[in-house]
Motif scaffolding. Structure first.
Motif, PDB file in Angstrom:
ATOM      1  N   UNK A   1      33.136  33.233  36.181  1.00 21.70           N
ATOM      2  CA  UNK A   1      34.226  34.185  36.431  1.00 21.70           C
ATOM      3  C   UNK A   1      34.761  34.729  35.108  1.00 21.70           C
ATOM      4  N   UNK A   2      34.903  33.859  34.122  1.00 21.03           N
ATOM      5  CA  UNK A   2      35.465  34.287  32.837  1.00 21.03           C
ATOM      6  C   UNK A   2      34.464  35.037  31.962  1.00 21.03           C
TER       7      UNK A   2
ATOM      8  N   UNK B   1      35.909  42.664  37.551  1.00 18.87           N
ATOM      9  CA  UNK B   1      34.555  42.482  37.019  1.00 18.87           C
ATOM     10  C   UNK B   1      34.536  42.585  35.495  1.00 18.87           C
ATOM     11  N   UNK B   2      33.715  41.727  34.909  1.00 21.51           N
ATOM     12  CA  UNK B   2      33.553  41.715  33.457  1.00 21.51           C
ATOM     13  C   UNK B   2      33.096  43.086  33.001  1.00 21.51           C
ATOM     14  N   UNK B   3      33.614  43.657  31.949  1.00 19.25           N
ATOM     15  CA  UNK B   3      34.517  43.102  30.949  1.00 19.25           C
ATOM     16  C   UNK B   3      36.003  43.398  31.200  1.00 19.25           C
ATOM     17  N   UNK B   4      36.368  43.723  32.422  1.00 25.69           N
ATOM     18  CA  UNK B   4      37.771  43.969  32.735  1.00 25.69           C
ATOM     19  C   UNK B   4      38.577  42.695  32.473  1.00 25.69           C
ATOM     20  N   UNK B   5      39.743  42.853  31.892  1.00 28.62           N
ATOM     21  CA  UNK B   5      40.592  41.699  31.622  1.00 28.62           C
ATOM     22  C   UNK B   5      41.169  41.131  32.917  1.00 28.62           C
ATOM     23  N   UNK B   6      41.101  39.841  33.029  1.00 33.96           N
ATOM     24  CA  UNK B   6      41.735  39.144  34.149  1.00 33.96           C
ATOM     25  C   UNK B   6      43.203  38.970  33.769  1.00 33.96           C
TER      26      UNK B   6
ATOM     27  N   UNK C   1      46.079  31.634  33.837  1.00 35.41           N
ATOM     28  CA  UNK C   1      46.943  30.447  33.814  1.00 35.41           C
ATOM     29  C   UNK C   1      46.717  29.618  35.077  1.00 35.41           C
ATOM     30  N   UNK C   2      46.611  30.275  36.227  1.00 36.67           N
ATOM     31  CA  UNK C   2      46.333  29.595  37.490  1.00 36.67           C
ATOM     32  C   UNK C   2      45.011  28.827  37.406  1.00 36.67           C
TER      33      UNK C   2
END
Length: 111
Positions: A95-96, A40-45, A51-52
């Motif tokens: 998502x981003x 969940x935002x603001x956690x880094x993906x 890249x996927x």
């Protein structure tokens, strides 16, 4: 080709058969939205997931969408490829960015 590649998946049908499958798109969208639940935002993906996502976007960027068929779930659905791609782009953006995709009205709704 990856060992995870599935010719019957949304991407498989898109790349191999030039078909947008609503049924398979639902599965792809749910998987993409699960990324938002896991990170969940603001956690880094994680980078490999970003890249996927980019690789999927890159595969979707083709010329001549009019040459692609749409395998619709609902035969009465009047939306076109552009409506479908718009939803796909917004889902990725949500998502981003951390936005709630459920707060957005789409022309194309495969559910």
């Amino acid at each position: 080709m990856s060992i995870d590649y599935d010719v019957n998946s949304f991407i498989g049908k898109w790349v191999d058969d030039a078909i947008w499958s609503d049924k398979e798109y639902i599965k792809l969208e749910k998987s993409i939205l699960n990324i938002q639940k896991e990170y969940p935002y603001p956690m880094d993906i994680p980078r490999e997931i970003v890249v996927f996502l980019y690789q999927i976007i890159e595969l979707m960027m083709v010329s001549g969408w009019s040459n692609f068929a749409i395998d619709k779930i609902n035969a009465d659905d009047q939306t076109d490829m552009y409506d479908r791609f718009e939803r796909f782009k917004v889902v990725i953006s949500c998502v981003l960015s951390g936005e709630d995709v459920n707060e957005i009205e789409f022309s194309y709704n495969p559910y």
